[in-house]
Design an enzyme around this catalytic site. Structure first.
Site, PDB file in Angstrom:
ATOM      1  N   ASP A  16      24.702 -20.363  60.671  1.00 27.10           N
ATOM      2  CA  ASP A  16      25.790 -20.395  59.570  1.00 27.10           C
ATOM      3  C   ASP A  16      27.097 -19.559  59.994  1.00 27.10           C
ATOM      4  O   ASP A  16      27.251 -18.414  60.003  1.00 27.10           O
ATOM      5  CB  ASP A  16      25.198 -19.736  58.315  1.00 27.10           C
ATOM      6  CG  ASP A  16      25.918 -19.834  57.126  1.00 27.10           C
ATOM      7  OD1 ASP A  16      26.691 -20.794  56.921  1.00 27.10           O
ATOM      8  OD2 ASP A  16      26.001 -18.942  56.248  1.00 27.10           O
ATOM      9  N   GLU A  77      26.468 -25.433  60.687  1.00 27.74           N
ATOM     10  CA  GLU A  77      26.864 -25.612  59.609  1.00 27.74           C
ATOM     11  C   GLU A  77      28.236 -26.295  59.631  1.00 27.74           C
ATOM     12  O   GLU A  77      29.211 -25.629  60.587  1.00 27.74           O
ATOM     13  CB  GLU A  77      27.193 -24.586  58.491  1.00 27.74           C
ATOM     14  CG  GLU A  77      27.679 -25.335  57.188  1.00 27.74           C
ATOM     15  CD  GLU A  77      27.625 -24.072  55.959  1.00 27.74           C
ATOM     16  OE1 GLU A  77      26.526 -24.009  55.444  1.00 27.74           O
ATOM     17  OE2 GLU A  77      28.706 -23.458  55.671  1.00 27.74           O
ATOM     18  N   ASP A 150      23.552 -15.571  54.468  1.00 29.38           N
ATOM     19  CA  ASP A 150      24.073 -16.281  55.715  1.00 29.38           C
ATOM     20  C   ASP A 150      22.842 -16.453  56.499  1.00 29.38           C
ATOM     21  O   ASP A 150      22.724 -17.288  57.215  1.00 29.38           O
ATOM     22  CB  ASP A 150      24.920 -15.285  56.528  1.00 29.38           C
ATOM     23  CG  ASP A 150      26.044 -14.838  55.558  1.00 29.38           C
ATOM     24  OD1 ASP A 150      27.077 -15.354  55.232  1.00 29.38           O
ATOM     25  OD2 ASP A 150      26.028 -13.608  55.032  1.00 29.38           O
TER      26      ASP A 150
END
Length: 193
Positions: A16, A77, A150
């Protein structure tokens, strides 16, 4: 699905991306979709440091995770849309570092939008962070919700990639794209004109 030869499962590193907090999560996913937590954490950089130092810290942290856990694939991501230009730039820079490091090591990499990840994990593309954390904890049989968000998002990315059997990159596969992937590909095509 490429699997780790000695493990009999697919080891996925989910990332992330972020400059201040870059979530990392490693999971082993078996052919029956069961998953086991291998590692979860956050690579942090000092918000007051120069950008080049921050990116170097993120790179070093990601390299350490790759070295320690030897994933078969990396899932990052995809930066899709954010209103804060400064945030999106930092996220895009951290994402680029993650993809570069995977490429340097010859590890296949894929990107997934937040809505794709939420849909894969919760069945609902607009799920909130708490719903994602709850499902990740349930799937990985964790006693507590993974924190910070996260780290939970990184685990969700890894699970999403393994479950969806996503191609390492859209250009290398003939499998059909999701509507979100088609929209992204169309936007990239228009931007190149």
């Amino acid at each position: 699905m490429r699997t780790g030869s000695s493990r009999g499962s697919l080891r996925v590193l989910g990332i992330d991306p972020g400059l201040t907090r870059c979530g990392v999560g490693v999971v082993d996913v078996a052919a029956d979709r069961s998953a086991q937590l291998v590692h979860v954490g956050v690579v942090r950089s000092d918000a007051d440091a120069p950008i080049e130092e921050r990116l170097a810290v993120i790179a070093a942290g990601l390299r350490a995770v790759l070295e320690a856990h030897a994933p078969d694939v990396v899932a990052v991501e995809r930066v899709f849309a954010q209103h804060n230009r400064q945030t999106v730039m930092g996220t895009a820079q951290a994402s680029g570092i993650a993809l570069l490091i995977a490429g340097e090591r010859g590890i296949p990499a894929a990107t997934h939008t937040p809505s794709e990840v939420k849909a894969a994990i919760t069945g609902y593309g607009n799920a909130d962070k708490r719903q994602v954390q709850t499902m990740v904890a349930r799937v990985l049989r964790l006693e507590e919700l993974p924190k910070p968000a996260d780290a939970a998002d990184a685990l969700a990315l890894a699970l999403c990639h393994a479950w969806r059997g996503a191609p390492a990159s859209m250009g290398r596969s003939s499998s059909p794209l999701t509507p979100a992937q088609r929209a992204w590909a169309d936007a990239e095509r228009l931007a190149r004109r």
